[in-house]
Enzyme design. Structure first.
Site, PDB file in Angstrom:
ATOM      1  CB  SER A 109       3.581  45.241  25.423  1.00 19.04           C
ATOM      2  OG  SER A 109       3.085  45.248  24.464  1.00 19.04           O
ATOM      3  CE1 TYR A 132       6.669  47.242  18.364  1.00 15.38           C
ATOM      4  CE2 TYR A 132       4.819  47.372  19.331  1.00 15.38           C
ATOM      5  CZ  TYR A 132       5.377  46.242  18.523  1.00 15.38           C
ATOM      6  OH  TYR A 132       5.752  45.426  18.490  1.00 15.38           O
ATOM      7  CB  THR A 158       9.885  47.141  19.821  1.00 11.79           C
ATOM      8  OG1 THR A 158       9.565  46.024  21.354  1.00 11.79           O
ATOM      9  CG2 THR A 158       9.825  46.104  18.725  1.00 11.79           C
ATOM     10  CE  LYS A 232      11.221  41.785  21.937  1.00 12.89           C
ATOM     11  NZ  LYS A 232      10.350  42.103  21.294  1.00 12.89           N
ATOM     12  CG  HIS A 256       8.534  41.131  16.582  1.00  8.84           C
ATOM     13  ND1 HIS A 256       8.222  42.626  17.911  1.00  8.84           N
ATOM     14  CD2 HIS A 256       7.113  40.466  17.136  1.00  8.84           C
ATOM     15  CE1 HIS A 256       7.293  43.012  18.000  1.00  8.84           C
ATOM     16  NE2 HIS A 256       6.483  42.230  17.897  1.00  8.84           N
TER      17      HIS A 256
HETATM   18  C1  FMN Z   1       1.753  37.445  21.134  1.00  9.16           C
HETATM   19  C2  FMN Z   1       3.087  38.055  21.110  1.00  9.16           C
HETATM   20  C3  FMN Z   1       2.541  39.744  21.062  1.00  9.16           C
HETATM   21  C4  FMN Z   1       3.326  39.917  21.184  1.00  9.16           C
HETATM   22  N1  FMN Z   1       3.752  41.397  21.296  1.00  9.16           N
HETATM   23  C5  FMN Z   1       5.238  42.135  21.428  1.00  9.16           C
HETATM   24  C6  FMN Z   1       4.599  43.760  21.501  1.00  9.16           C
HETATM   25  O1  FMN Z   1       4.290  44.422  22.230  1.00  9.16           O
HETATM   26  N2  FMN Z   1       5.739  44.370  21.682  1.00  9.16           N
HETATM   27  C7  FMN Z   1       6.701  43.662  21.422  1.00  9.16           C
HETATM   28  O2  FMN Z   1       8.219  44.012  20.882  1.00  9.16           O
HETATM   29  N3  FMN Z   1       7.037  42.203  21.031  1.00  9.16           N
HETATM   30  C8  FMN Z   1       5.591  41.420  20.741  1.00  9.16           C
HETATM   31  N4  FMN Z   1       5.626  40.152  20.670  1.00  9.16           N
HETATM   32  C9  FMN Z   1       7.283  39.685  20.563  1.00  9.16           C
HETATM   33  C10 FMN Z   1       7.950  39.109  21.660  1.00  9.16           C
HETATM   34  O3  FMN Z   1       8.173  40.408  22.415  1.00  9.16           O
HETATM   35  C11 FMN Z   1       9.555  38.724  21.563  1.00  9.16           C
HETATM   36  O4  FMN Z   1      10.139  38.924  21.230  1.00  9.16           O
HETATM   37  C12 FMN Z   1       8.872  36.771  21.121  1.00  9.16           C
HETATM   38  O5  FMN Z   1       7.417  36.525  21.872  1.00  9.16           O
HETATM   39  C13 FMN Z   1       9.638  35.530  21.586  1.00  9.16           C
HETATM   40  O6  FMN Z   1       9.385  34.519  21.206  1.00  9.16           O
HETATM   41  P1  FMN Z   1       9.433  33.616  21.880  1.00  9.16           P
HETATM   42  O7  FMN Z   1       7.441  33.621  21.949  1.00  9.16           O
HETATM   43  O8  FMN Z   1       9.243  32.167  21.200  1.00  9.16           O
HETATM   44  O9  FMN Z   1       9.218  33.336  23.142  1.00  9.16           O
HETATM   45  C14 FMN Z   1       4.885  39.955  20.870  1.00  9.16           C
HETATM   46  C15 FMN Z   1       4.853  37.927  21.393  1.00  9.16           C
HETATM   47  C16 FMN Z   1       3.279  37.743  20.962  1.00  9.16           C
HETATM   48  C17 FMN Z   1       4.055  36.067  20.444  1.00  9.16           C
HETATM   49  C1  COI Z   2       0.305  45.507  18.991  1.00 12.63           C
HETATM   50  C2  COI Z   2       0.929  44.804  17.786  1.00 12.63           C
HETATM   51  C3  COI Z   2       2.008  45.554  17.028  1.00 12.63           C
HETATM   52  C4  COI Z   2       1.985  43.731  18.795  1.00 12.63           C
HETATM   53  C5  COI Z   2       2.751  43.076  18.239  1.00 12.63           C
HETATM   54  O1  COI Z   2       3.861  43.278  18.488  1.00 12.63           O
HETATM   55  C6  COI Z   2       2.604  41.684  18.097  1.00 12.63           C
HETATM   56  O2  COI Z   2       1.282  41.070  17.778  1.00 12.63           O
HETATM   57  O3  COI Z   2       3.523  41.459  17.918  1.00 12.63           O
END
Ligand code: FMN
Ligand code: COI
Length: 360
Positions: A109, A132, A158, A232, A256
């Site tokens: 990330s 992003y 994303t 994404k 997400h």
């Molecule tokens: C705590 C957390 C932080 C995330 N941060 C990002 C991120 O920085 N960038 C991003 O594209 N997706 C982020 N995501 C989304 C994940 O890439 C992914 O799409 C998602 O977790 C998939 O679902 P799952 O948790 O059910 O496997 C985040 C998800 C979680 C749970």
């Molecule tokens: C800093 C956030 C935009 C990171 C993220 O994608 C999330 O927390 O789901």
């Protein structure tokens, strides 16, 4: 490190949910609003049941696949997730070690709390960098150049979270990010500073919207970026077609993890629409709610080339660091292999639509 590792992925999830401080559990595990989209991801996967074929020759079976010019051992990818030092001091470095131990591709990330060079040095399979839009094309390209110089081989842009989701549980928990856990790879990339609002002005439409990209910007980024760009957060056939027309090298069907907008549908339910629209032009990946090897099978049967897992990796990291990440990935891969054997699929290419019954 726990005395014993949890035996199954659901056990990792519940151990993390009870072991984490309440505000961290809320940030890492909750969904947007009251959580309906997050629940729909898992609930709709369970509505896809399998059509096993018996007595087939399974010798020489494997889970390998080719993706963007590389051969992967299996189709389970570590999704980008932010602020991993909140879970363990090594943060993304530990995740990269765990991913490499299982030959799993990892996406770092942009909100990583460890320097991209250190994460790459810790795990050679951390090959994709997620970002992003950074207010302008020039800023976004500057970050992409950093990733290319650090040795990443693809970018994931994303597009589904131009503003943060509203998560009830996180708000109630009072979660606040401290400066010790900041996105250090963004240092030096200008972040927008908005002028004070005048009476009647909207923060989102009159300020934030001015620094958000549109399809023209995406096309310019795909054209000028130093690495292939995967988008994404695609949830409709229309956006999928636009993404391909803009030069995207791949798509991730994603809501997400249900973290940004409660009223979105599950990802498995929209996957067939996106796959139809893309018509083989680029690989389509999916994430959201993958918790067992048979969920991977379900997504592949509906047209995903590979899947990403977010919370499962976060729970592995929180419970047992690199070892936990590695174990979670191993469980998913072992369960996928046994599902393939039990349904008569020798290779991923044999996991086709007619191997499942699905309402989508
Ligand atoms: C705590 C957390 C932080 C995330 N941060 C990002 C991120 O920085 N960038 C991003 O594209 N997706 C982020 N995501 C989304 C994940 O890439 C992914 O799409 C998602 O977790 C998939 O679902 P799952 O948790 O059910 O496997 C985040 C998800 C979680 C749970
Ligand atoms: C800093 C956030 C935009 C990171 C993220 O994608 C999330 O927390 O789901």
């Amino acid at each position: 490190m726990p005395d014993t590792l949890p035996p199954t992925l659901p056990d990792y999830m519940s151990r993390a949910a009870t072991g984490l401080a309440p505000d961290l559990a809320a940030y890492f595990l909750s969904g947007a609003g009251g959580g309906a989209a997050e629940e729909a991801n898992g609930g709709d996967l369970a509505r896809v049941t399998l059509r096993p074929r018996a007595l087939r020759d399974m010798r020489g079976g494997h889970t390998r696949l080719d993706l963007l010019g590389r051969t992967l051992n299996h189709p389970v990818i570590v999704a980008p997730f932010a602020y991993q030092t909140l879970l363990t001091p090594e943060g993304e470095v530990a995740t990269a070690r765990g991913a490499e131990a299982q030959g799993a591709l990892m996406v770092l990330s942009a909100q990583s709390t460890r320097a991209m060079a250190d994460v790459r040095a810790a795990g050679a399979t951390c090959m994709w960098f997620q970002l992003y839009w950074q207010s302008t094309l020039a800023n976004t390209l500057a970050l992409a150049e950093r990733a290319a110089n650090a040795g990443f081989s693809a970018l994931i842009l994303t597009v589904d979270a131009p503003v943060q989701g509203v998560r009830d549980a996180e708000i109630r928990s009072g979660f606040r990010l401290s400066q010790c856990h900041r996105a250090i790879n963004l240092d030096g990339i200008p972040q927008p500073a908005f002028a004070p609002l005048r009476e009647g002005e909207s923060l989102l439409f009159d300020r934030v919207a001015h620094v958000l990209p549109d399809w023209k910007d995406i096309a310019a980024f795909c054209r000028d970026a130093p690495l292939p760009v995967i988008l994404k957060g695609i949830m409709t056939g229309e956006d999928a077609r636009d993404a391909v027309a803009c030069g995207a090298a791949g798509l991730v069907v994603s809501n997400h993890g249900g973290r940004v907008l409660e009223a979105l549908p599950s990802t498995i339910s929209v996957l067939p629409e996106v796959v139809r629209a893309v018509d083989g032009a680029v690989p389509v990946l999916m994430d959201g709610g993958i918790r067992r090897g048979w969920d991977v099978f379900r997504a592949l049967a509906l047209g995903a080339r590979a899947v990403l897992v977010g919370r499962p990796a976060a729970c592995g990291l929180s419970v047992a660091g690199a070892l936990g990440v590695s174990h979670v990935l191993r469980l998913l891969r072992d369960e996928l292999e046994s599902t393939m054997l039990l349904t008569g699929c020798r290779t991923l290419a044999e996991i086709t639509r007619d191997r499942v019954r699905a309402p989508f």
